[in-house]
Design a protein around this motif. Structure first.
Motif, PDB file in Angstrom:
ATOM      1  N   LEU A 101     -29.346 -31.529   0.626  1.00 18.83           N
ATOM      2  CA  LEU A 101     -27.933 -31.166   0.698  1.00 18.83           C
ATOM      3  C   LEU A 101     -27.763 -29.720   1.162  1.00 18.83           C
ATOM      4  O   LEU A 101     -26.897 -29.429   1.985  1.00 18.83           O
ATOM      5  N   THR A 102     -28.594 -28.822   0.683  1.00 19.17           N
ATOM      6  CA  THR A 102     -28.546 -27.429   1.116  1.00 19.17           C
ATOM      7  C   THR A 102     -28.834 -27.312   2.612  1.00 19.17           C
ATOM      8  O   THR A 102     -28.179 -26.551   3.317  1.00 19.17           O
ATOM      9  N   GLY A 103     -29.787 -28.079   3.108  1.00 17.76           N
ATOM     10  CA  GLY A 103     -30.101 -28.063   4.532  1.00 17.76           C
ATOM     11  C   GLY A 103     -28.936 -28.539   5.385  1.00 17.76           C
ATOM     12  O   GLY A 103     -28.616 -27.935   6.409  1.00 17.76           O
ATOM     13  N   VAL A 104     -28.283 -29.606   4.974  1.00 15.94           N
ATOM     14  CA  VAL A 104     -27.146 -30.145   5.731  1.00 15.94           C
ATOM     15  C   VAL A 104     -25.993 -29.145   5.746  1.00 15.94           C
ATOM     16  O   VAL A 104     -25.393 -28.880   6.792  1.00 15.94           O
ATOM     17  N   VAL A 105     -25.674 -28.568   4.603  1.00 11.22           N
ATOM     18  CA  VAL A 105     -24.583 -27.600   4.526  1.00 11.22           C
ATOM     19  C   VAL A 105     -24.915 -26.357   5.367  1.00 11.22           C
ATOM     20  O   VAL A 105     -24.045 -25.827   6.063  1.00 11.22           O
ATOM     21  N   SER A 106     -26.147 -25.902   5.350  1.00 11.62           N
ATOM     22  CA  SER A 106     -26.549 -24.744   6.152  1.00 11.62           C
ATOM     23  C   SER A 106     -26.426 -25.029   7.640  1.00 11.62           C
ATOM     24  O   SER A 106     -25.945 -24.195   8.410  1.00 11.62           O
ATOM     25  N   TYR A 107     -26.846 -26.202   8.066  1.00 12.21           N
ATOM     26  CA  TYR A 107     -26.762 -26.579   9.483  1.00 12.21           C
ATOM     27  C   TYR A 107     -25.303 -26.593   9.944  1.00 12.21           C
ATOM     28  O   TYR A 107     -24.971 -26.040  10.990  1.00 12.21           O
TER      29      TYR A 107
END
Length: 132
Positions: free
Chosen positions: A35-41
């Motif tokens: 989830l952190t990766g998706v939000v960062s992208y």
């Protein structure tokens, strides 16, 4: 019930959760990281848009046309783009619109467009730009 019978009943009918505590923690951590990766992208894509346009000036040429001069900064300059330019009247209503092609090549380009209008316009602006 005696202790032996009770232990036998518990052993027979007790349900296991299927996952150990360690497995559940590992899955939770993996989910949070994903989830952190998706939000960062998504945040990075929104923070640095590939195209920005700035109106350098406009001139009302007549009751039925406006000349707009604008600059396009194409950070992905290997791809062509299209900018939508519009004219507005005194009441803020849109009285003309034109899609202007932006050729691939240089990162910064200055373009001009003449927008035909349905009535007298008082301003010209770049609505948006999209890669094509």
């Amino acid at each position: 019930m005696t202790s032996e019978v009770q232990d036998e009943v518990v052993a027979r009918y007790a349900r296991s959760s299927g996952l150990t505590r360690r497995s559940r923690i590992a899955l939770g951590v993996a989910g949070v990281l994903a989830l952190t990766g998706v939000v960062s992208y998504i945040g990075l894509k929104q923070a640095a848009p590939p195209l920005t346009a700035t109106v350098l000036g406009y001139q009302v040429a007549s009751d039925h046309s406006v000349d707009v001069r604008f600059q396009v900064d194409n950070h992905d300059h290997g791809k062509p783009a299209t900018c939508t330019v519009r004219a507005r009247d005194y009441g803020g209503n849109e009285v003309g619109r034109l899609d202007v092609p932006v050729p691939a090549g240089r990162q910064t380009q200055v373009l001009s467009a003449t927008i035909r209008t349905s009535s007298r316009a008082i301003s010209g602006e770049v609505l948006d730009c999209q890669l094509t």
